[in-house]
Enzyme design. Structure first.
Site, PDB file in Angstrom:
ATOM      1  CB  SER A  87      -0.999  -0.037   1.435  1.00  0.00           C
ATOM      2  OG  SER A  87      -1.692  -1.183   1.377  1.00  0.00           O
ATOM      3  N   GLY A  88       1.714   1.442   0.672  1.00  0.00           N
ATOM      4  CA  GLY A  88       2.473   2.524   1.067  1.00  0.00           C
ATOM      5  C   GLY A  88       3.475   2.947  -0.266  1.00  0.00           C
TER       6      GLY A  88
ATOM      7  CB  THR B  66       0.551  -7.453   4.277  1.00  0.00           C
ATOM      8  OG1 THR B  66       1.705  -7.802   4.147  1.00  0.00           O
ATOM      9  CG2 THR B  66      -0.156  -8.379   5.081  1.00  0.00           C
ATOM     10  CB  CYS B  67      -3.512  -4.290   2.577  1.00  0.00           C
ATOM     11  SG  CYS B  67      -4.942  -3.753   2.775  1.00  0.00           S
TER      12      CYS B  67
ATOM     13  CB  CYS C  55      -6.954  -5.195   4.911  1.00  0.00           C
ATOM     14  SG  CYS C  55      -5.484  -4.403   5.381  1.00  0.00           S
TER      15      CYS C  55
ATOM     16  CE  LYS D 177      -9.682  -8.151   8.279  1.00  0.00           C
ATOM     17  NZ  LYS D 177      -8.623  -7.372   8.936  1.00  0.00           N
TER      18      LYS D 177
ATOM     19  CE1 TYR E 180      -6.742  -3.773  14.714  1.00  0.00           C
ATOM     20  CE2 TYR E 180      -4.654  -3.898  16.423  1.00  0.00           C
ATOM     21  CZ  TYR E 180      -5.523  -3.182  15.717  1.00  0.00           C
ATOM     22  OH  TYR E 180      -5.765  -1.727  15.832  1.00  0.00           O
ATOM     23  CB  ILE E 181      -3.955 -11.567  13.184  1.00  0.00           C
ATOM     24  CG1 ILE E 181      -3.477 -10.252  12.296  1.00  0.00           C
ATOM     25  CG2 ILE E 181      -3.958 -12.822  12.308  1.00  0.00           C
ATOM     26  CD1 ILE E 181      -2.129 -10.531  11.698  1.00  0.00           C
TER      27      ILE E 181
ATOM     28  CD  GLU F 298      -9.250  -8.588  12.200  1.00  0.00           C
ATOM     29  OE1 GLU F 298      -9.700  -7.352  12.184  1.00  0.00           O
ATOM     30  OE2 GLU F 298      -8.507  -8.882  11.146  1.00  0.00           O
TER      31      GLU F 298
ATOM     32  NE  ARG G 137       2.626 -13.002  25.988  1.00  0.00           N
ATOM     33  CZ  ARG G 137       3.533 -12.427  25.346  1.00  0.00           C
ATOM     34  NH1 ARG G 137       4.931 -12.919  25.636  1.00  0.00           N
ATOM     35  NH2 ARG G 137       3.561 -11.156  24.458  1.00  0.00           N
TER      36      ARG G 137
ATOM     37  NE  ARG H  71      -0.698  -7.501  26.286  1.00  0.00           N
ATOM     38  CZ  ARG H  71       0.439  -6.894  26.568  1.00  0.00           C
ATOM     39  NH1 ARG H  71       0.864  -5.724  26.838  1.00  0.00           N
ATOM     40  NH2 ARG H  71       1.497  -7.710  25.728  1.00  0.00           N
TER      41      ARG H  71
ATOM     42  N   GLY I 112       1.540 -11.471  16.354  1.00  0.00           N
ATOM     43  CA  GLY I 112       2.245 -10.161  15.909  1.00  0.00           C
ATOM     44  C   GLY I 112       3.087 -10.338  14.756  1.00  0.00           C
TER      45      GLY I 112
ATOM     46  CB  THR J 222      -3.964  -0.345   4.898  1.00  0.00           C
ATOM     47  OG1 THR J 222      -3.508  -1.788   5.081  1.00  0.00           O
ATOM     48  CG2 THR J 222      -4.053  -0.254   3.232  1.00  0.00           C
TER      49      THR J 222
ATOM     50  CG  HIS K 294     -35.988   6.733  15.622  1.00  0.00           C
ATOM     51  ND1 HIS K 294     -35.122   6.193  16.448  1.00  0.00           N
ATOM     52  CD2 HIS K 294     -37.044   6.328  15.307  1.00  0.00           C
ATOM     53  CE1 HIS K 294     -36.003   5.175  16.895  1.00  0.00           C
ATOM     54  NE2 HIS K 294     -37.059   5.327  16.408  1.00  0.00           N
TER      55      HIS K 294
ATOM     56  CD  GLU L 105     -32.007   6.473  17.364  1.00  0.00           C
ATOM     57  OE1 GLU L 105     -32.656   7.597  17.490  1.00  0.00           O
ATOM     58  OE2 GLU L 105     -32.526   5.398  16.708  1.00  0.00           O
TER      59      GLU L 105
HETATM   60  P1  NDP Z   1      -1.055  -7.931  17.809  1.00  0.00           P
HETATM   61  O1  NDP Z   1       0.148  -7.219  18.171  1.00  0.00           O
HETATM   62  O2  NDP Z   1      -2.258  -7.465  17.846  1.00  0.00           O
HETATM   63  O3  NDP Z   1      -1.428  -9.180  18.940  1.00  0.00           O
HETATM   64  C1  NDP Z   1      -0.161 -10.100  18.974  1.00  0.00           C
HETATM   65  C2  NDP Z   1      -0.689 -11.114  19.914  1.00  0.00           C
HETATM   66  O4  NDP Z   1       0.237 -12.233  20.051  1.00  0.00           O
HETATM   67  C3  NDP Z   1      -1.015 -10.642  21.281  1.00  0.00           C
HETATM   68  O5  NDP Z   1      -2.245 -11.243  21.922  1.00  0.00           O
HETATM   69  C4  NDP Z   1       0.196 -11.126  22.140  1.00  0.00           C
HETATM   70  O6  NDP Z   1       0.033 -11.253  23.383  1.00  0.00           O
HETATM   71  C5  NDP Z   1       0.532 -12.278  21.304  1.00  0.00           C
HETATM   72  N1  NDP Z   1       1.692 -12.671  21.431  1.00  0.00           N
HETATM   73  C6  NDP Z   1       2.782 -12.065  21.071  1.00  0.00           C
HETATM   74  N2  NDP Z   1       4.170 -12.735  21.431  1.00  0.00           N
HETATM   75  C7  NDP Z   1       3.712 -13.805  21.918  1.00  0.00           C
HETATM   76  C8  NDP Z   1       4.579 -14.944  22.520  1.00  0.00           C
HETATM   77  N3  NDP Z   1       5.800 -14.914  22.555  1.00  0.00           N
HETATM   78  N4  NDP Z   1       3.757 -15.818  23.287  1.00  0.00           N
HETATM   79  C9  NDP Z   1       2.404 -15.656  23.319  1.00  0.00           C
HETATM   80  N5  NDP Z   1       1.830 -14.872  22.914  1.00  0.00           N
HETATM   81  C10 NDP Z   1       2.483 -13.788  22.185  1.00  0.00           C
HETATM   82  O7  NDP Z   1      -0.503  -8.636  16.302  1.00  0.00           O
HETATM   83  P2  NDP Z   1      -1.325  -9.302  15.292  1.00  0.00           P
HETATM   84  O8  NDP Z   1      -0.318 -10.514  14.728  1.00  0.00           O
HETATM   85  O9  NDP Z   1      -2.789  -9.656  15.777  1.00  0.00           O
HETATM   86  O10 NDP Z   1      -1.490  -8.231  14.098  1.00  0.00           O
HETATM   87  C11 NDP Z   1      -0.184  -7.748  13.552  1.00  0.00           C
HETATM   88  C12 NDP Z   1      -0.647  -6.155  13.384  1.00  0.00           C
HETATM   89  O11 NDP Z   1      -1.419  -6.170  12.107  1.00  0.00           O
HETATM   90  C13 NDP Z   1      -1.507  -5.339  14.367  1.00  0.00           C
HETATM   91  O12 NDP Z   1      -0.781  -4.615  15.312  1.00  0.00           O
HETATM   92  C14 NDP Z   1      -2.285  -4.361  13.276  1.00  0.00           C
HETATM   93  O13 NDP Z   1      -1.648  -3.334  13.166  1.00  0.00           O
HETATM   94  C15 NDP Z   1      -2.273  -5.064  12.101  1.00  0.00           C
HETATM   95  N6  NDP Z   1      -3.563  -5.791  11.928  1.00  0.00           N
HETATM   96  C16 NDP Z   1      -4.604  -4.802  11.735  1.00  0.00           C
HETATM   97  C17 NDP Z   1      -5.921  -5.284  11.789  1.00  0.00           C
HETATM   98  C18 NDP Z   1      -6.856  -4.155  11.533  1.00  0.00           C
HETATM   99  O14 NDP Z   1      -6.650  -2.897  11.571  1.00  0.00           O
HETATM  100  N7  NDP Z   1      -8.205  -4.889  11.589  1.00  0.00           N
HETATM  101  C19 NDP Z   1      -6.106  -6.635  11.263  1.00  0.00           C
HETATM  102  C20 NDP Z   1      -5.154  -7.391  11.449  1.00  0.00           C
HETATM  103  C21 NDP Z   1      -3.692  -6.987  11.757  1.00  0.00           C
HETATM  104  P3  NDP Z   1       0.230 -10.104  24.542  1.00  0.00           P
HETATM  105  O15 NDP Z   1      -1.038  -9.353  24.468  1.00  0.00           O
HETATM  106  O16 NDP Z   1       0.275 -11.035  25.961  1.00  0.00           O
HETATM  107  O17 NDP Z   1       1.497  -9.408  24.091  1.00  0.00           O
END
Ligand code: NDP
Length: 456
Positions: free
Chosen positions: A15-16, A42-43, A48, A51, A179-180, A183, A200, A206, A263, A312, A437, A442
């Site tokens: 995208s960028g 990726t998007c 996106c 998905k 997020y992922i 979803e 975790r 979080r 992540g 994106t 309404h 609303e």
């Molecule tokens: P996130 O950062 O949202 O979530 C990562 C998850 O993995 C968290 O639950 C985290 O737990 C866990 N995690 C990370 N490391 C470990 C580990 N060593 N052991 C166990 N659990 C772990 O990443 P995603 O992969 O879901 O998405 C990546 C990025 O993609 C997002 O940050 C977002 O910017 C983008 N995205 C956006 C979307 C949207 O806008 N709708 C949709 C999909 C992706 P903990 O909380 O404990 O750290």
């Protein structure tokens, strides 16, 4: 053979990168863009867009169920995974074609190869050819992290692979709760998988507003996703029928597919950036200033590879601003104020501005307005769905500093609320806006008494 010369070489046609390349070329620059995978990034290819198509596919399950309450008789619906995968593939191939066509129309040379930085003014392609350039833009995005580092993690797949699974997984374990994770757990649960999430923290997502996190956990559990909170896997083992996951709480679980949704990390490995003088963070992100410039004067970066706000539309804005500044003579900067985001879970989450936790830390007085109600669709369908909305208002200025929506079309609603927040709308502005309404939205302009007021 003489080396070719460009004003700009973009590495990564997501995208960028695509936006920057097109805009720079339209400003008259000689531009090449290198891509080792598919144009669109990726998007479009494995993020996106596909998905959201899968999310839409999964929500038909609810629509078939709900229809009965409105007088319809629907024969037992059947779902065909290969047909969905094929339909998705057709659509992203169409989009990929449009991206490539737009680049060509703008006069950008598309080089379908991996490119690495040789030095600040030279790029080397996988076939060994080199090109000279005044400027390099790194727009290589990110790649999934396979975590946690436990025995057997290589048995898990990432979001890259899940879109094209040859067989629909009857049993799925999702590791993580970002997020992922939420979803895909929502998608596969609705499409018919027995779905588990092991993660975790105590609650998913979080960093999001606590009330939304609690409501999402309750709704997904009610929908049939099994949550193993505070119990991430400690080992994965291959069995004759699938994969056995041993969880941190002692539970064992056999599934067909394990998705690590733990992540993403900036994709800079082997790009030659540090040798060229561009500093990277510990996670491999290109460190850039407010104008996208790295510590190497001719090397810039936009999007997820800089690991700031990994969305994106942010990457697109950064690519546009970069090209306008360098090749269009415009002194523009990206405004990161009030960036809305959505999680396409079911029900959906839409959010903009501060969470309640952040707002009460930042302001001396915060009024919290909230509402929870049954959407009209649920009245006749009998579904127990609830919509929840929260507005956070700074007591001193009356400005709405956060808006959080949980329910159908939350993303659509929050996109519009984001305009109001950016314009620094006050709660009085919301109150003065006439309601439409009957809609869910609303409620955003009819919340009168605060549920609570924090005074720090
Ligand atoms: P996130 O950062 O949202 O979530 C990562 C998850 O993995 C968290 O639950 C985290 O737990 C866990 N995690 C990370 N490391 C470990 C580990 N060593 N052991 C166990 N659990 C772990 O990443 P995603 O992969 O879901 O998405 C990546 C990025 O993609 C997002 O940050 C977002 O910017 C983008 N995205 C956006 C979307 C949207 O806008 N709708 C949709 C999909 C992706 P903990 O909380 O404990 O750290």
């Amino acid at each position: 053979m003489s080396q070719r010369e460009f004003d700009l070489i973009v590495i990564g046609a997501g995208s960028g990168g695509v936006r920057a390349a097109r805009v720079a070329a339209n400003h008259g620059a000689r531009v090449a863009i290198a891509e080792e995978f598919r144009v669109g990034g990726t998007c479009v290819i494995r993020g996106c867009v596909p998905k959201k198509l899968y999310v839409l596919a999964s929500r038909f399950r609810d629509a078939f169920d709900d229809a009965a309450g409105f007088g319809w008789s629907v024969e037992a619906p059947r779902f065909d995974w290969p047909r969905l995968v094929a339909a998705k593939e057709k659509e992203i191939t169409r989009l990929e074609g449009i991206y490539a066509q737009n680049l060509e129309r703008a006069g950008v040379e598309l080089i379908r190869q991996r490119a690495v930085v040789e030095d600040g003014e030279t790029v080397r392609f996988a076939n060994g050819e080199m090109a000279r350039t005044k400027t390099i833009l790194i727009a290589t995005g990110g790649a999934p992290v396979m975590a946690p580092r436990i025995p057997g993690i290589e048995l898990a797949i990432s979001s890259n692979e899940i879109f094209d699974l040859p067989t629909f997984p009857k049993r799925l374990l999702v590791i993580g709760a970002g997020y992922i994770a939420v979803e895909f757990a929502g998608v596969f649960g609705r499409l018919g998988s027995e779905t588990h999430m092991a993660f975790r923290p105590e609650l998913p997502l979080r960093g999001f507003d606590l009330d939304l996190r609690k409501r999402l956990a309750a709704a997904m559990t009610e929908d049939g996703v099994t949550f193993h909170a505070a119990a991430p896997p400690i080992a994965l083992e291959k069995t004759c029928r699938g994969v056995l996951a041993r969880l941190g709480n002692g539970a064992e679980l056999e599934v067909d597919v394990v998705l690590a949704a733990t992540g993403r990390r900036p994709a800079t490995a082997g790009l030659g950036l540090e040798q060229a003088g561009a500093r990277l963070s510990g996670d491999g992100a290109v460190i850039v200033d407010a104008r996208a410039r790295s510590s190497a004067p001719s090397i810039y970066a936009v999007g997820d590879v800089t690991d700031r706000i990994n969305l994106t539309p942010v990457a697109i804005r950064e690519g546009q601003a970069f090209a306008d500044r360098l090749f269009g003579g415009r002194d523009v900067e990206v405004d990161y104020d009030s960036v809305p985001s959505a999680v396409f879970s079911t029900p959906e989450i839409g959010t903009v501005g501060l969470t309640e936790e952040e707002a009460t830390r930042r302001f001396a007085e915060v009024a919290v307005f909230e509402t929870a109600f049954r959407p009209m669709l649920a009245t006749l369908s009998g579904r127990g769905a609830r919509v929840y909305m929260k507005l956070l208002v700074d007591g001193a200025s009356d400005r709405v500093v956060g808006a959080h929506i949980f329910g159908p079309e939350a993303g659509e609603m929050v996109q519009l609320v984001a305009i109001a927040l950016r314009m620094r709308a006050t709660k009085a502005d919301f109150d003065a806006t006439m309601a439409l309404h009957p809609t869910m939205a609303e409620e955003l302009v009819t919340m009168r008494a605060p549920a609570r007021i924090f005074r720090g």
